[in-house]
Write a protein that holds these residues in place. Structure first.
Motif, PDB file in Angstrom:
ATOM      1  N   LEU A 116      55.580   0.527  35.405  1.00 30.42           N
ATOM      2  CA  LEU A 116      54.349   1.226  35.765  1.00 30.42           C
ATOM      3  C   LEU A 116      53.461   0.271  36.544  1.00 30.42           C
ATOM      4  CD1 LEU A 116      52.138   3.396  35.631  1.00 30.42           C
ATOM      5  CD2 LEU A 116      51.675   2.679  33.266  1.00 30.42           C
ATOM      6  N   GLY A 117      53.157   0.640  37.773  1.00 29.69           N
ATOM      7  CA  GLY A 117      52.328  -0.208  38.616  1.00 29.69           C
ATOM      8  C   GLY A 117      51.085   0.517  39.088  1.00 29.69           C
ATOM      9  N   PHE A 118      49.962  -0.188  39.070  1.00 29.49           N
ATOM     10  CA  PHE A 118      48.694   0.361  39.555  1.00 29.49           C
ATOM     11  C   PHE A 118      48.300  -0.386  40.826  1.00 29.49           C
ATOM     12  CE2 PHE A 118      48.570   1.326  34.996  1.00 29.49           C
ATOM     13  CZ  PHE A 118      48.161   2.655  35.000  1.00 29.49           C
ATOM     14  N   VAL A 119      48.340   0.315  41.958  1.00 37.04           N
ATOM     15  CA  VAL A 119      48.006  -0.277  43.254  1.00 37.04           C
ATOM     16  C   VAL A 119      46.557   0.064  43.567  1.00 37.04           C
ATOM     17  CG1 VAL A 119      48.604  -0.421  45.693  1.00 37.04           C
ATOM     18  CG2 VAL A 119      50.394   0.031  43.991  1.00 37.04           C
ATOM     19  N   ALA A 120      45.707  -0.954  43.622  1.00 31.74           N
ATOM     20  CA  ALA A 120      44.268  -0.732  43.760  1.00 31.74           C
ATOM     21  C   ALA A 120      43.891  -0.269  45.161  1.00 31.74           C
ATOM     22  CB  ALA A 120      43.520  -2.012  43.413  1.00 31.74           C
ATOM     23  N   HIS A 121      42.980   0.690  45.212  1.00 33.59           N
ATOM     24  CA  HIS A 121      42.341   1.103  46.463  1.00 33.59           C
ATOM     25  C   HIS A 121      40.869   0.724  46.350  1.00 33.59           C
ATOM     26  CE1 HIS A 121      45.790   3.324  48.088  1.00 33.59           C
ATOM     27  NE2 HIS A 121      46.053   3.602  46.822  1.00 33.59           N
ATOM     28  N   VAL A 122      40.423  -0.108  47.284  1.00 35.61           N
ATOM     29  CA  VAL A 122      39.128  -0.771  47.172  1.00 35.61           C
ATOM     30  C   VAL A 122      38.180  -0.294  48.259  1.00 35.61           C
ATOM     31  CG1 VAL A 122      37.966  -3.013  47.207  1.00 35.61           C
ATOM     32  CG2 VAL A 122      40.236  -2.796  46.168  1.00 35.61           C
ATOM     33  N   SER A 123      36.929  -0.097  47.878  1.00 34.20           N
ATOM     34  CA  SER A 123      35.871   0.234  48.830  1.00 34.20           C
ATOM     35  C   SER A 123      34.604  -0.488  48.399  1.00 34.20           C
ATOM     36  CB  SER A 123      35.631   1.745  48.866  1.00 34.20           C
ATOM     37  OG  SER A 123      34.571   2.061  49.750  1.00 34.20           O
ATOM     38  N   SER A 124      33.974  -1.190  49.335  1.00 39.16           N
ATOM     39  CA  SER A 124      32.732  -1.927  49.058  1.00 39.16           C
ATOM     40  C   SER A 124      32.888  -2.854  47.853  1.00 39.16           C
ATOM     41  CB  SER A 124      31.570  -0.949  48.827  1.00 39.16           C
ATOM     42  OG  SER A 124      31.375  -0.122  49.954  1.00 39.16           O
ATOM     43  N   ASN A 125      34.005  -3.579  47.825  1.00 42.69           N
ATOM     44  CA  ASN A 125      34.283  -4.557  46.769  1.00 42.69           C
ATOM     45  C   ASN A 125      34.333  -3.948  45.373  1.00 42.69           C
ATOM     46  OD1 ASN A 125      34.569  -6.788  48.461  1.00 42.69           O
ATOM     47  ND2 ASN A 125      32.363  -7.155  48.494  1.00 42.69           N
ATOM     48  N   GLY A 158      40.151   3.614  42.711  1.00 43.09           N
ATOM     49  CA  GLY A 158      41.244   4.245  41.991  1.00 43.09           C
ATOM     50  C   GLY A 158      42.548   3.538  42.290  1.00 43.09           C
ATOM     51  N   PHE A 159      43.644   4.138  41.822  1.00 43.21           N
ATOM     52  CA  PHE A 159      44.959   3.515  41.967  1.00 43.21           C
ATOM     53  C   PHE A 159      45.997   4.535  42.417  1.00 43.21           C
ATOM     54  CE2 PHE A 159      42.858   1.115  38.552  1.00 43.21           C
ATOM     55  CZ  PHE A 159      43.000  -0.193  39.004  1.00 43.21           C
ATOM     56  N   THR A 160      46.865   4.099  43.326  1.00 43.71           N
ATOM     57  CA  THR A 160      48.128   4.803  43.492  1.00 43.71           C
ATOM     58  C   THR A 160      49.056   4.288  42.400  1.00 43.71           C
ATOM     59  OG1 THR A 160      47.954   5.251  45.862  1.00 43.71           O
ATOM     60  CG2 THR A 160      50.169   5.063  44.949  1.00 43.71           C
ATOM     61  N   ILE A 176      45.077   8.209  41.063  1.00 40.82           N
ATOM     62  CA  ILE A 176      44.137   8.516  39.987  1.00 40.82           C
ATOM     63  C   ILE A 176      42.827   7.770  40.211  1.00 40.82           C
ATOM     64  CG2 ILE A 176      45.971   8.906  38.300  1.00 40.82           C
ATOM     65  CD1 ILE A 176      45.186   6.068  37.155  1.00 40.82           C
ATOM     66  N   PRO A 177      41.708   8.306  39.733  1.00 35.42           N
ATOM     67  CA  PRO A 177      40.453   7.545  39.783  1.00 35.42           C
ATOM     68  C   PRO A 177      40.470   6.419  38.755  1.00 35.42           C
ATOM     69  CG  PRO A 177      40.113   9.640  38.670  1.00 35.42           C
ATOM     70  CD  PRO A 177      41.517   9.665  39.201  1.00 35.42           C
ATOM     71  N   LEU A 178      39.672   5.418  38.987  1.00 35.95           N
ATOM     72  CA  LEU A 178      39.635   4.228  38.138  1.00 35.95           C
ATOM     73  C   LEU A 178      39.462   4.567  36.663  1.00 35.95           C
ATOM     74  CD1 LEU A 178      39.299   1.139  37.651  1.00 35.95           C
ATOM     75  CD2 LEU A 178      36.867   1.440  38.201  1.00 35.95           C
ATOM     76  N   GLU A 179      38.556   5.479  36.366  1.00 40.00           N
ATOM     77  CA  GLU A 179      38.213   5.751  34.966  1.00 40.00           C
ATOM     78  C   GLU A 179      39.336   6.447  34.193  1.00 40.00           C
ATOM     79  OE1 GLU A 179      36.395   9.077  37.516  1.00 40.00           O
ATOM     80  OE2 GLU A 179      36.644   6.892  37.603  1.00 40.00           O
ATOM     81  N   LYS A 180      40.389   6.847  34.880  1.00 39.46           N
ATOM     82  CA  LYS A 180      41.508   7.520  34.218  1.00 39.46           C
ATOM     83  C   LYS A 180      42.711   6.590  34.015  1.00 39.46           C
ATOM     84  CE  LYS A 180      39.365  11.477  34.035  1.00 39.46           C
ATOM     85  NZ  LYS A 180      38.914  12.022  32.727  1.00 39.46           N
ATOM     86  N   THR A 181      42.497   5.299  34.188  1.00 39.91           N
ATOM     87  CA  THR A 181      43.610   4.348  34.111  1.00 39.91           C
ATOM     88  C   THR A 181      44.275   4.354  32.739  1.00 39.91           C
ATOM     89  OG1 THR A 181      42.481   2.933  35.722  1.00 39.91           O
ATOM     90  CG2 THR A 181      44.287   1.953  34.469  1.00 39.91           C
ATOM     91  N   SER A 200      51.131  17.174  32.527  1.00 32.55           N
ATOM     92  CA  SER A 200      50.822  18.082  31.416  1.00 32.55           C
ATOM     93  C   SER A 200      50.128  17.364  30.267  1.00 32.55           C
ATOM     94  CB  SER A 200      52.110  18.735  30.909  1.00 32.55           C
ATOM     95  OG  SER A 200      52.930  17.794  30.222  1.00 32.55           O
ATOM     96  N   ARG A 201      50.176  16.044  30.266  1.00 34.48           N
ATOM     97  CA  ARG A 201      49.552  15.250  29.207  1.00 34.48           C
ATOM     98  C   ARG A 201      48.182  14.717  29.620  1.00 34.48           C
ATOM     99  NH1 ARG A 201      54.113  12.696  25.839  1.00 34.48           N
ATOM    100  NH2 ARG A 201      55.953  13.893  26.445  1.00 34.48           N
ATOM    101  N   LEU A 202      47.768  15.001  30.843  1.00 41.57           N
ATOM    102  CA  LEU A 202      46.507  14.482  31.367  1.00 41.57           C
ATOM    103  C   LEU A 202      45.403  15.533  31.305  1.00 41.57           C
ATOM    104  CD1 LEU A 202      47.865  12.621  34.542  1.00 41.57           C
ATOM    105  CD2 LEU A 202      47.227  11.607  32.338  1.00 41.57           C
ATOM    106  N   SER A 203      44.173  15.062  31.227  1.00 36.35           N
ATOM    107  CA  SER A 203      43.016  15.962  31.184  1.00 36.35           C
ATOM    108  C   SER A 203      42.464  16.257  32.571  1.00 36.35           C
ATOM    109  CB  SER A 203      41.910  15.330  30.334  1.00 36.35           C
ATOM    110  OG  SER A 203      41.428  14.137  30.951  1.00 36.35           O
ATOM    111  N   PHE A 204      43.143  15.742  33.610  1.00 33.96           N
ATOM    112  CA  PHE A 204      42.671  15.907  34.982  1.00 33.96           C
ATOM    113  C   PHE A 204      43.874  16.124  35.887  1.00 33.96           C
ATOM    114  CE2 PHE A 204      43.877  11.561  34.505  1.00 33.96           C
ATOM    115  CZ  PHE A 204      44.332  11.137  35.738  1.00 33.96           C
ATOM    116  N   SER A 205      43.613  16.489  37.121  1.00 27.82           N
ATOM    117  CA  SER A 205      44.685  16.710  38.091  1.00 27.82           C
ATOM    118  C   SER A 205      44.739  15.538  39.064  1.00 27.82           C
ATOM    119  CB  SER A 205      44.449  18.012  38.866  1.00 27.82           C
ATOM    120  OG  SER A 205      44.478  19.122  37.992  1.00 27.82           O
ATOM    121  N   PRO A 206      45.790  14.738  39.011  1.00 27.95           N
ATOM    122  CA  PRO A 206      45.907  13.612  39.942  1.00 27.95           C
ATOM    123  C   PRO A 206      46.034  14.104  41.384  1.00 27.95           C
ATOM    124  CG  PRO A 206      47.449  13.400  38.107  1.00 27.95           C
ATOM    125  CD  PRO A 206      46.915  14.795  38.069  1.00 27.95           C
TER     126      PRO A 206
END
Length: 575
Positions: free
Chosen positions: A228-237, A241-243, A270-275, A318-324
């Motif tokens: 499982l890898g989280f690839v960061a997407h950065v804006s304004s330092n 979120g992550f791919t 996914i957004p950061l807060e859903k990591t 199906s196990r998530l509370s949001f839609s990626p």
């Protein structure tokens, strides 16, 4: 039918087994085979000195039992005092060396049975631990080690720590066995709660599970090798979120086509807060559907290949509370570390020091361990261990740069390889004499092999080329050989399979070029490929790009390419 290891886990009494009872036996030298499996969850492998195995057998003696103890250091971070504690332990209970791992931990080798409790309890007393560094759980969470003060690097370090703690087993077995039932720091919040495993369940995961974070364009954690890898997407330092990548793994078995290396593939964004929520959903999907009958097919990559990425995406969703969202684009340049002196961005500096094969030891003409100890004692830097098994000394004032550089140069310790760029990220696994799975030498012979390859690189004018070279003593691939430009994988004593065609960015897989190459033939065989590279490369073309241009079809790896010789190069050069 569940595999034998599944049955061992089921009756282990929440990872206790008979470890404590065995430790109390004064005459004992090792654990039973069943308890050796349980012991892995505590960050420890039961081994023996294989250099002595045959002679002891002839004399009618038991194996020379020893143990490897591995720390769990999320993101490779530790303090100077923690490093010094491990350094002292390496003399007190180990073989006098430290081994940085490709998951940013440190291994102590050669620990004898009678020193195990002292070793692990001392590690815990220093503020780190070994719990879950091995076994069928989430292993050490890796993250970019560079202490860049841009907000983002500190953020992923904190995420690595929080995700690592999230997936620690809730069993109290660790403190009961190793530190006389005193709760360690991560157990404090649950010390009075019933012992349950809400994430893992009673039998934990089907196999080990590896998680990593990465900040493009640097792929310094080899993100495609992670389950499982989280690839960061950065804006304004700030990380937005992550791919999410899933299904990476290097392990396989020679000749068994149903086993193969695989690069992780994009799942969604996914957004950061859903990591944390996303990580739990993916781990529990593997828990519920992963193969528990055949351990050779138990990693996440096989579940995804069997069921399909669309099924996996749907099941996790199906196990998530949001839609990626769909994955977002990203690219990588290199798996290399920042070696030498670099600004942290806060007025301080860090020094990346190349540690050949991750082994911190005092060699005959290179007092590496002693010099590092003195520097850490005198300057008290923060420590970061890298997935390339190097070390970063952090938070150093500018006035310390000249002093430390002088100490290193006086002892012929050079942070960056002097002869070729390739030497900076060349790596070999431990293998013999301690690894029970090794089929051939690796760490003990790789420096000499690289010396000869370096001579060829210099002769051919390739000293500045980034060519990723790795060696593994067996096909399990702990040194991550299968995405290297050139790799040697042990088949038998002094015999190796040769793989060519990975990438310095870590985003391609190699293929089997020669089923068997004798150890002493490796340099001359490598010369053939390097000479062809020099003859046929385009202007400033990398070895990786040259290889894939000359060998079309490598972009879509198949299981067979790791087990059957790919004849394109041989056929081309025989005409």
């Amino acid at each position: 039918m569940p595999s034998p290891v599944e049955l061992i886990k089921a009756k282990s009494r929440a990872l206790r087994g008979a470890l404590l009872e065995t430790l109390k036996k004064a005459s004992e030298t090792h654990f039973s085979e069943e308890d050796a499996q349980v012991l892995k969850f505590h960050g420890c492998y039961q081994q023996d000195n294989r250099d002595l195995r045959n002679e002891r057998k002839k004399l009618g003696l038991d194996k020379a039992w020893i143990f490897m103890v591995r720390t769990k250091c999320p993101g490779g971070a530790m303090t100077a005092s923690q490093y010094l504690s491990l350094d002292r332990l390496s003399d007190a209970v180990g073989n006098g060396t430290l081994r940085i791992t490709t998951r940013q931990g440190i291994q102590l080798h050669g620990v004898i049975f009678g020193g195990l409790r002292r070793c692990i309890s001392s590690i815990v007393a220093s503020g780190i631990h070994t719990w879950g560094a091995c076994g069928d759980v989430v292993r050490n969470v890796v993250a970019p080690p560079s202490p860049i003060k841009d907000g983002v690097h500190d953020q992923v370090q904190q995420l690595a720590l929080s995700i690592s703690n999230l997936f620690l087993s809730k069993s109290k077995a660790y403190s009961e066995i190793w530190i006389n039932n005193i709760p360690v720091e991560y157990e404090q919040d649950t010390a009075d709660q019933a012992e349950e495993e809400p994430i893992y369940g009673k039998v934990y995961l089907p196999r080990k599970f590896k998680i990593g974070f990465v900040i493009p364009p640097s792929n310094d954690v080899d993100i495609y090798s992670q389950d499982l890898g989280f690839v960061a997407h950065v804006s304004s330092n700030k990380i937005e979120g992550f791919t999410v990548l899933v299904g990476g793994s290097h392990g396989m078995t020679h000749g068994l086509v149903k086993t193969y290396p695989k690069l992780a593939v994009p799942l969604f964004y996914i957004p950061l807060e859903k990591t944390a929520e996303t990580a739990i959903a993916i781990v529990q999907t593997q828990r519920d559907f992963g193969n528990r009958e055949d351990r050779k097919r138990a990693r996440l990559k096989y579940l995804i290949d069997e069921r399909g990425i669309d099924w996996f995406r749907s099941e996790v969703g199906s196990r998530l509370s949001f839609s990626p969202e769909p994955p977002k684009p990203f690219s990588f340049s290199s798996v290399s570390d920042r070696l030498g002196w670099h600004s942290q961005g806060d007025g301080k500096y860090f020094l990346g020091i190349r540690i050949e094969n991750g082994r911190i030891a005092d060699f005959p003409s290179l007092p590496l361990r002693t010099v590092l100890r003195h520097i850490v004692e005198d300057y008290q830097p923060g420590i970061r261990l890298t997935p390339n098994a190097n070390i970063l000394l952090c938070d150093l004032g500018e006035d310390k740069k000249e002093q430390i550089t002088k100490v290193l140069s006086q002892n012929r310790i050079f942070p960056v390889a002097l002869k070729t760029v390739s030497r900076n990220f060349a790596h070999a696994c431990v293998a013999l004499p301690t690894c029970g799975l090794a089929l051939a030498e690796s760490e003990r012979v790789f420096p000499q092999i690289m010396d000869k390859i370096e001579e060829i690189l210099v002769e051919l004018g390739l000293s500045k080329e980034e060519i990723l070279i790795r060696m593994s003593g067996c096909p399990n691939g702990c040194s991550r050989p299968y995405n290297a430009d050139i790799a040697f994988v042990g088949r038998a004593p002094n015999r190796y399979a040769l793989y060519i065609g990975g990438s310095i960015a870590g985003d391609r897989l190699a293929s089997l070029q020669k089923r068997v190459v004798e150890l002493d033939e490796i340099p001359s065989v490598v010369r053939e490929y390097l000479e062809d590279f020099v003859r046929n490369r385009r202007h400033e073309e990398s070895f990786s790009h040259y290889w894939h241009r000359m060998n079309p079809g490598c972009e879509q790896p198949t299981p067979g390419q790791f087990h059957q010789e790919q004849l394109s190069f041989q056929a081309k050069n025989s005409t």
